[in-house]
Design an enzyme around this catalytic site. Structure first.
Site, PDB file in Angstrom:
ATOM      1  N   ASP A 173       0.816  -1.220   0.000  1.00 38.21           N
ATOM      2  CA  ASP A 173       0.000   0.000   0.000  1.00 38.21           C
ATOM      3  C   ASP A 173       0.848   1.268   0.000  1.00 38.21           C
ATOM      4  O   ASP A 173       0.593   2.206   0.776  1.00 38.21           O
ATOM      5  CB  ASP A 173      -0.953   0.011   1.195  1.00 38.21           C
ATOM      6  CG  ASP A 173      -1.893  -1.180   1.208  1.00 38.21           C
ATOM      7  OD1 ASP A 173      -2.040  -1.822   0.161  1.00 38.21           O
ATOM      8  OD2 ASP A 173      -2.477  -1.470   2.266  1.00 38.21           O
ATOM      9  N   ASP A 196      -0.558  -4.402  -3.757  1.00 45.25           N
ATOM     10  CA  ASP A 196      -1.572  -3.345  -3.959  1.00 45.25           C
ATOM     11  C   ASP A 196      -0.971  -1.969  -3.732  1.00 45.25           C
ATOM     12  O   ASP A 196      -1.584  -1.095  -3.095  1.00 45.25           O
ATOM     13  CB  ASP A 196      -2.747  -3.551  -3.005  1.00 45.25           C
ATOM     14  CG  ASP A 196      -3.343  -4.943  -3.080  1.00 45.25           C
ATOM     15  OD1 ASP A 196      -3.256  -5.565  -4.146  1.00 45.25           O
ATOM     16  OD2 ASP A 196      -3.888  -5.410  -2.065  1.00 45.25           O
TER      17      ASP A 196
END
Length: 355
Positions: A173, A196
């Site tokens: 992230d 991600d």
């Protein structure tokens, strides 16, 4: 004390040049660890910016490792420009990460989370942007927590942000675009991570950036609302492989272009150079989104990419995964993607021009 400095010292990659309108720009505030500036702490400099100012405030940050504070640009601190003395030697980092046990309000380490105000602790990010019109050049932003969970380097809630010649590093992230419809532009930047690590609901244009991935993960996790025409656009970027992952077992594994997170993800890869480690499926999992494979409202597009990872013949057979036509690709210029209702154009803001 005011210091003359170049607005942007260099951003030459894939034919992009950046020029200051008046060649130089005065720094309103100087941050230096050795005490030679106005402040030794970056947050003190941010707090000193006039509230709700339409005039741009320039903060010049001298070389050094700034790793003792977690930062936030509040909503009323608008039109801030941060310029580092050197991209590789002006490093802003912290190490808070999300956790379920052993932390303070789901943030670890608990003893460090306790140091910061409620505003600063909204997320685990090293820096969170709430004020519109933020710009940064020649800086490195990192979250050094490692492979422990959500640990953003940057969280963006604000609109009309520009990053030139910056690096963003984490593992999971790395950059979170938290608010739908909010626009950000990245030129000649490095974004590094594994899981991600470019994710959220914003409208974001990456131009001539290096997207540097540890193996076994997903570059993007887009969450684009149905009525938002654009999500993440990567134009003339390089997708590269990062060996020596901080997590055992990553090295040697493939990289996915992404996995859908919520809503109707939209990602376009345009004229990018894709390394051989890209997963041939591109999007190998629907990730608990049953409609991802069959919905035409997912726009997962590619156009004239090169490199061994650009072959689309074995991409996942989802309705929304396809190549753009030449005519469709014309709708993915920076000007069209960023325009909004206020006709914002990052090129005009920083006199950035394509040669």
């Amino acid at each position: 004390m005011r210091h003359n400095l170049l607005l942007i010292t260099a951003a030459l990659l894939f034919g992009i040049s950046v020029f200051a309108k008046n060649k130089t720009l005065k720094a309103d505030i100087v941050v230096a660890l050795d005490g030679s500036g106005n402040f030794t702490k970056i947050q003190d400099a941010i707090d000193a910016v006039p509230s709700n100012s339409e005039k741009r405030t320039v903060i010049f940050i001298k070389k050094g490792i700034y790793n003792t504070e977690k930062l936030v640009v509040p909503q009323d601190k608008k039109n801030i420009t941060m310029i580092g003395e050197s991209r590789d030697e002006t490093m802003i980092s912290y190490h808070i990460y999300d956790c379920k046990e052993g932390g303070l309000n789901n943030k670890c380490p608990a003893e460090d989370a306790a140091k910061w105000s409620k505003l600063i602790m909204q997320t685990s990010a090293t820096i969170a942007l709430l004020g519109d019109g933020f710009q940064a050049q020649n800086l490195t932003f990192s979250n050094t927590a490692g492979p422990v969970g959500q640990a953003p380097a940057l969280v963006i809630d604000s609109d009309k942000n520009i990053f030139v010649n910056c690096s963003f590093k984490s593992y999971q992230d790395t950059i979170y675009f938290r608010k739908l419809g909010k626009r950000s532009y990245f030129a000649n930047c490095l974004i590094e991570g594994r899981t991600d690590y470019i994710y959220g609901s914003g409208i974001v244009y990456f131009e001539a950036c290096e997207i540097h991935s540890f193996g076994g993960g997903w570059i993007t996790a887009p969450s684009t609302p149905l009525n938002q025409p654009y999500g993440f656009i990567f134009n003339k970027c390089r997708l590269t492989y990062a060996s020596g992952s901080p997590r055992t077992g990553d090295d040697g594994n493939k990289i996915a272009l992404g996995r859908p997170w919520h809503f109707f993800p939209k990602v376009a890869w345009i004229k990018c150079n894709m390394c051989k480690e890209i997963d041939p499926l591109g999007w190998p999992t629907t990730w608990r989104m049953d409609y991802a494979a069959t919905s035409a409202d997912l726009h997962l597009y590619e156009y004239k990419n090169i490199g061994p990872g650009a072959d689309m013949s074995n991409r996942a057979k989802w309705v929304g995964i396809r190549a753009l036509s030449d005519q469709e690709a014309r709708d993915y210029t920076l000007e069209k993607v960023m325009v909004g209702n206020d006709k914002w154009n990052p090129y005009a803001t920083l006199s950035i021009k394509n040669k």
